[in-house]
Design an enzyme around this catalytic site. Structure first.
Site, PDB file in Angstrom:
ATOM      1  N   LYS A 115       0.864  -1.174   0.000  1.00 29.66           N
ATOM      2  CA  LYS A 115       0.000   0.000   0.000  1.00 29.66           C
ATOM      3  C   LYS A 115       0.906   1.232   0.000  1.00 29.66           C
ATOM      4  O   LYS A 115       1.528   1.553   1.004  1.00 29.66           O
ATOM      5  CB  LYS A 115      -0.906  -0.010   1.229  1.00 29.66           C
ATOM      6  CG  LYS A 115      -1.951   1.074   1.217  1.00 29.66           C
ATOM      7  CD  LYS A 115      -3.023   0.782   2.261  1.00 29.66           C
ATOM      8  CE  LYS A 115      -4.165   1.770   2.189  1.00 29.66           C
ATOM      9  NZ  LYS A 115      -3.815   3.106   2.599  1.00 29.66           N
ATOM     10  N   ASP A 117       2.024   4.971   0.020  1.00 26.19           N
ATOM     11  CA  ASP A 117       1.458   6.107   0.729  1.00 26.19           C
ATOM     12  C   ASP A 117       1.759   7.396  -0.014  1.00 26.19           C
ATOM     13  O   ASP A 117       2.829   7.970   0.105  1.00 26.19           O
ATOM     14  CB  ASP A 117       2.060   6.149   2.141  1.00 26.19           C
ATOM     15  CG  ASP A 117       1.182   6.919   3.092  1.00 26.19           C
ATOM     16  OD1 ASP A 117       0.042   7.243   2.702  1.00 26.19           O
ATOM     17  OD2 ASP A 117       1.629   7.190   4.211  1.00 26.19           O
ATOM     18  N   TYR A 224      -1.703   0.387  -9.860  1.00 27.46           N
ATOM     19  CA  TYR A 224      -2.157  -0.868  -9.261  1.00 27.46           C
ATOM     20  C   TYR A 224      -3.537  -1.347  -9.682  1.00 27.46           C
ATOM     21  O   TYR A 224      -4.001  -2.366  -9.215  1.00 27.46           O
ATOM     22  CB  TYR A 224      -2.101  -0.786  -7.738  1.00 27.46           C
ATOM     23  CG  TYR A 224      -2.757   0.453  -7.174  1.00 27.46           C
ATOM     24  CD1 TYR A 224      -4.134   0.612  -7.230  1.00 27.46           C
ATOM     25  CD2 TYR A 224      -1.991   1.456  -6.600  1.00 27.46           C
ATOM     26  CE1 TYR A 224      -4.730   1.746  -6.716  1.00 27.46           C
ATOM     27  CE2 TYR A 224      -2.587   2.592  -6.081  1.00 27.46           C
ATOM     28  CZ  TYR A 224      -3.957   2.730  -6.143  1.00 27.46           C
ATOM     29  OH  TYR A 224      -4.538   3.856  -5.641  1.00 27.46           O
ATOM     30  N   LYS A 311      -3.093  -2.815   7.683  1.00 34.62           N
ATOM     31  CA  LYS A 311      -2.211  -1.727   8.086  1.00 34.62           C
ATOM     32  C   LYS A 311      -1.004  -2.257   8.842  1.00 34.62           C
ATOM     33  O   LYS A 311      -1.149  -3.088   9.743  1.00 34.62           O
ATOM     34  CB  LYS A 311      -2.980  -0.753   8.993  1.00 34.62           C
ATOM     35  CG  LYS A 311      -4.010   0.075   8.249  1.00 34.62           C
ATOM     36  CD  LYS A 311      -3.342   1.055   7.307  1.00 34.62           C
ATOM     37  CE  LYS A 311      -4.316   1.898   6.549  1.00 34.62           C
ATOM     38  NZ  LYS A 311      -4.599   3.196   7.014  1.00 34.62           N
ATOM     39  N   CYS A 408     -19.305  28.310  26.088  1.00 31.18           N
ATOM     40  CA  CYS A 408     -20.483  29.133  26.429  1.00 31.18           C
ATOM     41  C   CYS A 408     -20.984  28.856  27.839  1.00 31.18           C
ATOM     42  O   CYS A 408     -22.021  29.381  28.247  1.00 31.18           O
ATOM     43  CB  CYS A 408     -21.592  28.911  25.407  1.00 31.18           C
ATOM     44  SG  CYS A 408     -22.392  27.308  25.558  1.00 31.18           S
ATOM     45  N   CYS A 429     -24.096  28.714  21.156  1.00 30.73           N
ATOM     46  CA  CYS A 429     -22.714  28.325  21.422  1.00 30.73           C
ATOM     47  C   CYS A 429     -21.856  28.636  20.181  1.00 30.73           C
ATOM     48  O   CYS A 429     -22.077  28.050  19.116  1.00 30.73           O
ATOM     49  CB  CYS A 429     -22.698  26.833  21.759  1.00 30.73           C
ATOM     50  SG  CYS A 429     -21.092  26.215  22.223  1.00 30.73           S
TER      51      CYS A 429
HETATM   52  P1  AMP Z   1      -7.412   4.811   2.452  1.00 28.93           P
HETATM   53  O1  AMP Z   1      -7.084   6.168   1.859  1.00 28.93           O
HETATM   54  O2  AMP Z   1      -6.701   4.502   3.707  1.00 28.93           O
HETATM   55  O3  AMP Z   1      -8.879   4.520   2.435  1.00 28.93           O
HETATM   56  O4  AMP Z   1      -6.780   3.766   1.447  1.00 28.93           O
HETATM   57  C1  AMP Z   1      -7.224   3.705   0.137  1.00 28.93           C
HETATM   58  C2  AMP Z   1      -6.156   4.244  -0.752  1.00 28.93           C
HETATM   59  O5  AMP Z   1      -4.989   3.450  -0.732  1.00 28.93           O
HETATM   60  C3  AMP Z   1      -6.575   4.217  -2.176  1.00 28.93           C
HETATM   61  O6  AMP Z   1      -7.368   5.319  -2.506  1.00 28.93           O
HETATM   62  C4  AMP Z   1      -5.260   4.261  -2.892  1.00 28.93           C
HETATM   63  O7  AMP Z   1      -4.937   5.603  -3.166  1.00 28.93           O
HETATM   64  C5  AMP Z   1      -4.242   3.758  -1.872  1.00 28.93           C
HETATM   65  N1  AMP Z   1      -3.432   2.627  -2.321  1.00 28.93           N
HETATM   66  C6  AMP Z   1      -2.105   2.557  -2.167  1.00 28.93           C
HETATM   67  N2  AMP Z   1      -1.616   1.417  -2.670  1.00 28.93           N
HETATM   68  C7  AMP Z   1      -2.646   0.722  -3.176  1.00 28.93           C
HETATM   69  C8  AMP Z   1      -2.780  -0.537  -3.848  1.00 28.93           C
HETATM   70  N3  AMP Z   1      -1.744  -1.333  -4.075  1.00 28.93           N
HETATM   71  N4  AMP Z   1      -4.024  -0.908  -4.224  1.00 28.93           N
HETATM   72  C9  AMP Z   1      -5.095  -0.125  -3.991  1.00 28.93           C
HETATM   73  N5  AMP Z   1      -5.032   1.073  -3.372  1.00 28.93           N
HETATM   74  C10 AMP Z   1      -3.826   1.507  -2.958  1.00 28.93           C
HETATM   75 ZN    ZN Z   2     -21.399  25.578  24.328  1.00 30.86          ZN
END
Ligand code: AMP
Ligand code: ZN
Length: 669
Positions: A115, A117, A224, A311, A408, A429
């Site tokens: 995954k 980032d 991907y 994760k 408030c 508020c």
């Molecule tokens: P999240 O933002 O935590 O919901 O994770 C989803 C996001 O992970 C997707 O929108 C992608 O941008 C990202 N992502 C990164 N690597 C991958 C992968 N190998 N396959 C699918 N999504 C991925």
């Molecule tokens: Zn308040």
């Protein structure tokens, strides 16, 4: 030279440069020197300048950027960009597998990928040419950042091989550590503040106005997922290989796994080795390998059922909690916040952590001056996970939760079953007043251009508005004297407000800020009741009868409309022309034909896509369900419906109807 030979020369140079780009940026195996590359590029540039008749938007010369984008155009995705569900343990994965196996037939295998980032991106190719690059945005629509994406050398502008005529490919724009560190070294040398982390820098880069600036950044695009019709592939793993062969950068680190155990092997290997990777990763994405099974599984309102993120364990650090303060949200909900001794965690400096609610304080026995462990998950604000009791000061006292609103001074309330305390001073508020209006104008709600959150706070502070209906009565003369306002920005603000009367009813329903009515629920309610008048008349019992509306939501909706003040606000919105019912066009094609029926869609279809089929069911008042049960009214069965589904249908006596019969049912009435 004749025109044809010039054209030939240009084509040859483009082809050669494309190959060199691919070798260098995708395969990491350059075959010529940088110098020779530059010479060829300059030759091509000169030829193109002399012969504008052979201009090509996807020529390798276009990579240097130069195009300026003032406003990024909003573009609707042809296929929605979903988010991913998260898992954290073997049990989570086994549960997921169990859910999958209930819904599909046959053996299930998985593709495991890292995954990445970064910032997600959707690229559209037609006839092998990059035609559009759009950010994820809210998943339904994003910003057109094509000019910036073209400068990223690992994004092919022209594909090779047996690519489909039209498709979208999704991936992640990342900034590898090396490039990130080099950028920061340069900033520090120039006396500038270094960037915080690669991910934010990558996503910020996509929205730079000057594409030549983007071209200078060492961004990469890792792909991907291919999306579209008739892709000519049958599995996820195969699609990765195919995409690679068309020229995309698809990381080699991906494996096929045929069990949860094998998936965990991959996870554990990379959890340990991820620091060796050239870019940031925050986990593994596991995808059901067979596309046919993916189709069968479909999506929930947020994420595909066929994919799961696992994760990596979040990084943790300990620090001292200096003080607990309390924030008041737009719904009046109180959130305790831990103010920490600043500490470095996963590449950022952390000063605050959220503690959720009073129960959490009690459960973890969190006290001021404690040493606490802080963890960063996917969220921006980290959370406290435990207290180091061995370091607690001897004179430490348990935390007593506040009893009155810090903004408030109204006495707080907490209803049975609610984890949070609330400030009930709905109309008086300040953070609630401001927060509600900020929510109203936000992008997914009324999307009011020319008006930002800070201006809202200012307008409230100056006493110009106290609720969102007041926005429609603002005048330019009132706004201009405000800090940082000028004639033009005041005009934009007034026009932005005016334009919001075009926003469809379902979004207005979300915008008005009824507690527990998020986007999805607002859509449901809008579709069911068709106008705010009908919704206001609905009793709590009636609301609970609506599909997927539970007691909590029903109660909250009736409570909202029981308020005289809210009723007056809604009446005022009406007089300003805000959409408080569905329009004729929205209602068109909507019937109650399938009211009360629960329908399962299974198999592959010829005339309409599954998405269209599901929409037809919903537009006609039916409910789509993914699994067959005794409650299923009938199944729309396409080609290749799995045998175990067939068996189940037979056993339960649920009728199968063909695509044609179904279409006849809903369209010829
Ligand atoms: P999240 O933002 O935590 O919901 O994770 C989803 C996001 O992970 C997707 O929108 C992608 O941008 C990202 N992502 C990164 N690597 C991958 C992968 N190998 N396959 C699918 N999504 C991925
Ligand atoms: Zn308040």
């Amino acid at each position: 030279m004749t025109q044809t030979t010039i054209k030939q020369q240009i084509d040859d140079l483009r082809e050669a440069l494309r190959t060199h780009n691919h070798n260098y940026y995708v395969l990491d195996q350059p075959t010529i020197s940088d110098y020779d590359f530059d010479v060829q590029l300059e030759t091509l540039k000169a030829l193109e300048a002399k012969h504008p008749e052979f201009y090509d938007a996807n020529s390798p010369t276009q990579r240097v950027g130069g195009a300026i984008t003032k406003n990024f155009e909003t573009v609707k995705h042809d296929y929605r960009m979903y988010s991913l569900d998260n898992s954290y343990s073997k049990e989570d994965l086994l549960d997921w597998e169990k859910r999958i196996k209930k819904l599909v037939d046959g053996a299930v295998s998985y593709t495991c990928e890292l995954k990445y980032d970064g910032a997600s991106i959707s690229l559209t190719y037609e006839d092998g040419q990059l035609v559009r690059a759009v950010t994820r945005g809210d998943g339904f629509q994003g910003d057109d950042v094509t000019a910036n994406i073209k400068t990223i050398k690992s994004v092919p502008l022209q594909l090779k091989g047996d690519y489909p005529p039209k498709f979208d490919i999704r991936g992640e724009i990342v900034l590898p550590f090396d490039g990130f560190n080099a950028m920061n070294a340069e900033r520090i040398a120039n006396g500038e503040e270094p960037y915080r982390n690669p991910r934010n820098t990558a996503s910020g880069s996509l929205k730079l106005q000057d594409s030549a600036e983007v071209a200078k950044r060492p961004l990469e695009c890792l792909l991907y997922n291919i999306t579209g019709a008739n892709l000519g592939v049958t599995t996820q793993f195969e699609s990765l290989e195919k995409a690679r062969s068309w020229g995309f950068k698809v990381p080699e680190i991906a494996v096929l796994a045929d069990s949860v155990e094998a998936v965990l092997d991959f996870v554990n290997t990379w959890d340990a080795k991820r620091h060796e990777l050239p870019y940031e990763t925050d986990g593994v994405v596991i995808k059901v390998n067979h596309l046919q099974q993916q189709e069968e599984l479909g999506h929930t309102s947020k994420a595909p059922r066929w994919a799961m993120a696992y994760k990596f364990k979040a990084e943790q650090v300990s620090t001292i909690l200096n003080e607990i303060t309390y924030q008041v949200g737009r719904t009046g909900a109180i959130t305790p916040v831990a103010n920490l001794e600043p500490v470095e965690l996963a590449g950022t400096t952390v000063k605050r952590a959220s503690i959720h609610n009073a129960d959490q304080i009690e459960k973890l026995d969190i006290r001021e001056r404690d040493t606490v462990f802080v963890e960063k998950g996917g969220e921006i604000i980290p959370k406290i996970i435990r207290v180091d009791l061995s370091l607690r000061p001897v004179d430490s006292q348990p935390t007593t939760y506040i009893t009155h609103c810090p903004e408030c001074q109204t006495a707080l309330v907490r209803t049975e079953g609610d984890a949070k305390h609330y400030c009930p001073n709905y109309n008086g508020c300040p953070p609630q007043i401001v927060g509600r209006i900020q929510h109203y104008i936000s992008r997914k709600a009324m999307d009011i251009e020319g008006l930002g959150g800070e201006t809202v706070a200012l307008l409230v502070k100056e006493g110009l508005i106290t609720n969102y209906a007041d926005l429609y009565e603002l005048t330019k003369a009132q706004v201009i004297p405000l800090e940082r306002m000028a004639e033009k920005s005041a005009e934009n603000l007034i026009n932005g407000v005016k334009a919001s009367v075009e926003i469809p009813f379902e979004r207005v329903l979300y915008a008005i800020g009824i507690r527990y009515v998020g986007e999805t629920v607002a859509k449901k309610l809008a579709k069911h009741y068709k106008s705010i008048d009908h919704l206001m008349e609905a009793t709590q019992e009636a609301l609970e009868q609506v599909d997927e509306i539970g007691v909590k939501i029903a109660e909250s909706v009736t409570l909202f409309f029981a308020s005289e003040a809210n009723k007056i606000t809604i009446e005022r919105l009406k007089t300003f022309g805000v959409q408080l019912s569905m329009t004729e066009t929205e209602l068109e094609g909507q019937t109650e034909l399938l009211k009360g029926q629960t329908i399962v869609v299974s198999g592959v279809f010829e005339k309409v896509s599954r998405t269209e089929l599901k929409k037809l069911i919903e537009d006609n008042g039916g409910k789509v369900s993914s699994s067959i049960s005794s409650k299923t009214s009938f199944i729309v069965a396409g080609d290749k419906m799995g045998p175990s589904k067939k068996d189940k249908a037979e056993k339960l006596g649920v009728a199968l109807i063909s695509e044609d019969d179904f279409l006849r049912k809903v369209t010829f009435t």
